[in-house]
Design a protein around this motif. Structure first.
Motif, PDB file in Angstrom:
ATOM      1  N   LEU A 125      63.166  31.750  53.563  1.00 40.56           N
ATOM      2  CA  LEU A 125      62.219  30.753  53.051  1.00 40.56           C
ATOM      3  C   LEU A 125      62.565  30.326  51.636  1.00 40.56           C
ATOM      4  O   LEU A 125      62.381  29.163  51.262  1.00 40.56           O
ATOM      5  N   VAL A 126      63.057  31.266  50.828  1.00 39.63           N
ATOM      6  CA  VAL A 126      63.382  30.945  49.431  1.00 39.63           C
ATOM      7  C   VAL A 126      64.504  29.920  49.375  1.00 39.63           C
ATOM      8  O   VAL A 126      64.507  29.030  48.516  1.00 39.63           O
ATOM      9  N   ALA A 127      65.449  30.017  50.291  1.00 41.29           N
ATOM     10  CA  ALA A 127      66.540  29.041  50.337  1.00 41.29           C
ATOM     11  C   ALA A 127      66.047  27.652  50.732  1.00 41.29           C
ATOM     12  O   ALA A 127      66.668  26.646  50.362  1.00 41.29           O
ATOM     13  N   LEU A 128      64.935  27.583  51.445  1.00 42.71           N
ATOM     14  CA  LEU A 128      64.383  26.291  51.848  1.00 42.71           C
ATOM     15  C   LEU A 128      63.551  25.642  50.744  1.00 42.71           C
ATOM     16  O   LEU A 128      63.298  24.433  50.790  1.00 42.71           O
ATOM     17  N   ALA A 129      63.104  26.437  49.780  1.00 39.77           N
ATOM     18  CA  ALA A 129      62.316  25.914  48.651  1.00 39.77           C
ATOM     19  C   ALA A 129      62.812  26.575  47.370  1.00 39.77           C
ATOM     20  O   ALA A 129      62.083  27.346  46.730  1.00 39.77           O
ATOM     21  N   PRO A 130      64.040  26.320  46.962  1.00 39.89           N
ATOM     22  CA  PRO A 130      64.658  27.071  45.861  1.00 39.89           C
ATOM     23  C   PRO A 130      64.010  26.871  44.502  1.00 39.89           C
ATOM     24  O   PRO A 130      64.156  27.721  43.622  1.00 39.89           O
ATOM     25  N   ARG A 131      63.274  25.771  44.302  1.00 39.28           N
ATOM     26  CA  ARG A 131      62.643  25.527  42.999  1.00 39.28           C
ATOM     27  C   ARG A 131      61.174  25.927  42.973  1.00 39.28           C
ATOM     28  O   ARG A 131      60.534  25.850  41.923  1.00 39.28           O
ATOM     29  N   ALA A 132      60.646  26.350  44.106  1.00 35.07           N
ATOM     30  CA  ALA A 132      59.235  26.728  44.174  1.00 35.07           C
ATOM     31  C   ALA A 132      58.997  28.043  43.441  1.00 35.07           C
ATOM     32  O   ALA A 132      59.735  29.010  43.632  1.00 35.07           O
ATOM     33  N   LEU A 133      57.968  28.078  42.613  1.00 35.91           N
ATOM     34  CA  LEU A 133      57.634  29.271  41.839  1.00 35.91           C
ATOM     35  C   LEU A 133      56.294  29.884  42.224  1.00 35.91           C
ATOM     36  O   LEU A 133      56.113  31.095  42.102  1.00 35.91           O
ATOM     37  N   ARG A 134      55.346  29.059  42.661  1.00 33.77           N
ATOM     38  CA  ARG A 134      54.008  29.558  43.006  1.00 33.77           C
ATOM     39  C   ARG A 134      53.833  29.518  44.520  1.00 33.77           C
ATOM     40  O   ARG A 134      53.818  28.452  45.129  1.00 33.77           O
ATOM     41  N   TRP A 135      53.744  30.710  45.102  1.00 30.32           N
ATOM     42  CA  TRP A 135      53.644  30.852  46.552  1.00 30.32           C
ATOM     43  C   TRP A 135      52.345  31.564  46.912  1.00 30.32           C
ATOM     44  O   TRP A 135      51.853  32.393  46.144  1.00 30.32           O
ATOM     45  N   ILE A 136      51.834  31.271  48.104  1.00 31.25           N
ATOM     46  CA  ILE A 136      50.732  32.043  48.665  1.00 31.25           C
ATOM     47  C   ILE A 136      51.060  32.367  50.114  1.00 31.25           C
ATOM     48  O   ILE A 136      51.497  31.497  50.879  1.00 31.25           O
ATOM     49  N   ASP A 137      50.903  33.642  50.461  1.00 32.05           N
ATOM     50  CA  ASP A 137      51.237  34.136  51.792  1.00 32.05           C
ATOM     51  C   ASP A 137      49.950  34.592  52.474  1.00 32.05           C
ATOM     52  O   ASP A 137      49.275  35.502  51.984  1.00 32.05           O
ATOM     53  N   LEU A 138      49.621  33.970  53.596  1.00 31.90           N
ATOM     54  CA  LEU A 138      48.369  34.257  54.297  1.00 31.90           C
ATOM     55  C   LEU A 138      48.612  35.266  55.414  1.00 31.90           C
ATOM     56  O   LEU A 138      49.531  35.116  56.209  1.00 31.90           O
ATOM     57  N   GLY A 139      47.759  36.299  55.474  1.00 36.43           N
ATOM     58  CA  GLY A 139      47.947  37.341  56.465  1.00 36.43           C
ATOM     59  C   GLY A 139      49.235  38.098  56.230  1.00 36.43           C
ATOM     60  O   GLY A 139      50.076  38.221  57.121  1.00 36.43           O
ATOM     61  N   SER A 140      49.383  38.659  55.031  1.00 37.84           N
ATOM     62  CA  SER A 140      50.676  39.184  54.577  1.00 37.84           C
ATOM     63  C   SER A 140      51.162  40.405  55.338  1.00 37.84           C
ATOM     64  O   SER A 140      52.357  40.699  55.333  1.00 37.84           O
ATOM     65  N   GLY A 141      50.266  41.146  55.983  1.00 35.26           N
ATOM     66  CA  GLY A 141      50.698  42.319  56.731  1.00 35.26           C
ATOM     67  C   GLY A 141      51.384  43.334  55.841  1.00 35.26           C
ATOM     68  O   GLY A 141      50.849  43.759  54.826  1.00 35.26           O
ATOM     69  N   ALA A 142      52.605  43.698  56.198  1.00 42.70           N
ATOM     70  CA  ALA A 142      53.386  44.651  55.407  1.00 42.70           C
ATOM     71  C   ALA A 142      54.223  43.970  54.329  1.00 42.70           C
ATOM     72  O   ALA A 142      55.122  44.581  53.760  1.00 42.70           O
ATOM     73  N   GLY A 143      53.941  42.702  54.067  1.00 39.80           N
ATOM     74  CA  GLY A 143      54.625  42.015  52.973  1.00 39.80           C
ATOM     75  C   GLY A 143      55.741  41.088  53.375  1.00 39.80           C
ATOM     76  O   GLY A 143      56.561  40.697  52.537  1.00 39.80           O
ATOM     77  N   PHE A 144      55.738  40.700  54.640  1.00 36.61           N
ATOM     78  CA  PHE A 144      56.768  39.775  55.121  1.00 36.61           C
ATOM     79  C   PHE A 144      56.105  38.470  55.546  1.00 36.61           C
ATOM     80  O   PHE A 144      55.300  38.463  56.472  1.00 36.61           O
ATOM     81  N   PRO A 145      56.359  37.393  54.800  1.00 39.96           N
ATOM     82  CA  PRO A 145      57.422  37.236  53.814  1.00 39.96           C
ATOM     83  C   PRO A 145      57.020  37.450  52.356  1.00 39.96           C
ATOM     84  O   PRO A 145      57.869  37.391  51.471  1.00 39.96           O
ATOM     85  N   GLY A 146      55.742  37.689  52.049  1.00 38.45           N
ATOM     86  CA  GLY A 146      55.279  37.636  50.659  1.00 38.45           C
ATOM     87  C   GLY A 146      56.013  38.526  49.686  1.00 38.45           C
ATOM     88  O   GLY A 146      56.450  38.074  48.613  1.00 38.45           O
ATOM     89  N   LEU A 147      56.166  39.820  50.008  1.00 38.21           N
ATOM     90  CA  LEU A 147      56.855  40.726  49.088  1.00 38.21           C
ATOM     91  C   LEU A 147      58.336  40.396  48.964  1.00 38.21           C
ATOM     92  O   LEU A 147      58.930  40.572  47.889  1.00 38.21           O
ATOM     93  N   VAL A 148      58.931  39.935  50.045  1.00 33.12           N
ATOM     94  CA  VAL A 148      60.351  39.560  49.995  1.00 33.12           C
ATOM     95  C   VAL A 148      60.548  38.354  49.085  1.00 33.12           C
ATOM     96  O   VAL A 148      61.479  38.314  48.270  1.00 33.12           O
ATOM     97  N   VAL A 149      59.667  37.374  49.198  1.00 30.79           N
ATOM     98  CA  VAL A 149      59.730  36.213  48.301  1.00 30.79           C
ATOM     99  C   VAL A 149      59.547  36.666  46.857  1.00 30.79           C
ATOM    100  O   VAL A 149      60.284  36.233  45.958  1.00 30.79           O
ATOM    101  N   ALA A 150      58.586  37.559  46.613  1.00 34.11           N
ATOM    102  CA  ALA A 150      58.364  38.062  45.256  1.00 34.11           C
ATOM    103  C   ALA A 150      59.588  38.798  44.725  1.00 34.11           C
ATOM    104  O   ALA A 150      59.921  38.697  43.533  1.00 34.11           O
TER     105      ALA A 150
END
Length: 219
Positions: free
Chosen positions: A61-86
């Motif tokens: 996902l980071v490669a698809l939005a390389p300039r994005a800095l502020r993300w929100i991950d809904l239903g993060s579960g074990a952190g995929f994708p949220g922790l990986v993006v962080a």
């Protein structure tokens, strides 16, 4: 863990990923394995190929939005994708990832991982509907992985898309059927990206959500 499953697999698919990011991801995988023994955070069958099934699947996902800095991950579960993006954004000025997870044990894992790995992540232990109003807007990207069919996701992500965020949504082999069903209730702009971790999967980039018979939502 299979011989091909590890940081080298990620490096082969996404060669621009830094060594520092891979080190943080290695720490995340190690922490996940420790917690998994007692908390059952992910399906046990996916652990053998955790780098492909979870890490690479999220990191693309980071490669698809390389300039994005502020993300929100809904239903993060074990952190995929949220922790990986962080993990990928750690060290970048202005980076922040908000993770929304109602399950208490999973939210505890998310907080522990963010603290131990020093990630720019904020965890909201709440239902998505309850958290949306308090979190606010100004996000560049909203994500959701393995959360719900697209027709049910669109109302959840629409407040963030209305604020200017692009939605990047993981979908599997049945993505076309989900899109067709969602289009009976919503109009939306869609770009399909081939998944680098699953030949049958897609990342759906969604903007401009329009509930049918309603005003357009989003820029």
């Amino acid at each position: 863990m299979g011989a091909a499953d590890g940081p080298d697999l990620v490096r082969a698919a996404l060669p621009d990923v830094s060594r520092e990011t891979l080190d943080r991801l290695d720490g995340l995988v190690a922490l996940l394995r420790r917690w998994q023994r007692i908390k059952n955070l992910v399906a046990p069958s996916t652990l053998e190929h955790v780098w492909q099934r979870h890490v690479l699947d999220s990191l693309q996902l980071v490669a698809l939005a390389p300039r994005a800095l502020r993300w929100i991950d809904l239903g993060s579960g074990a952190g995929f994708p949220g922790l990986v993006v962080a993990a990928a954004l750690a060290g970048r000025e202005g980076a922040s990832v908000h993770l929304v997870e109602a399950n208490g044990r999973k939210a505890a894992f998310l907080r522990t991982a963010a603290l131990e790995l020093r990630l720019p992540a904020t965890v909201h232990a709440a239902r998505i509907e309850d958290a949306t109003a308090s979190i606010g807007g100004g996000f560049d990207v909203v994500t959701a992985r393995a959360l719900a069919p697209l027709s049910r996701l669109l109302p959840l992500i629409s407040p963030f898309v209305a604020g200017g965020a692009a939605a990047l949504l993981h979908k599997g082999a049945d993505f076309a059927a989900e899109v067709a069903e969602a289009r009976t209730e919503f109009g939306f702009d869609l770009v399909e990206h081939q998944s680098v971790s699953d030949a049958a999967g897609r990342i759906l980039e969604v903007r401009g959500i329009v509930p049918l018979s309603a005003e357009r939502i989003g820029p």
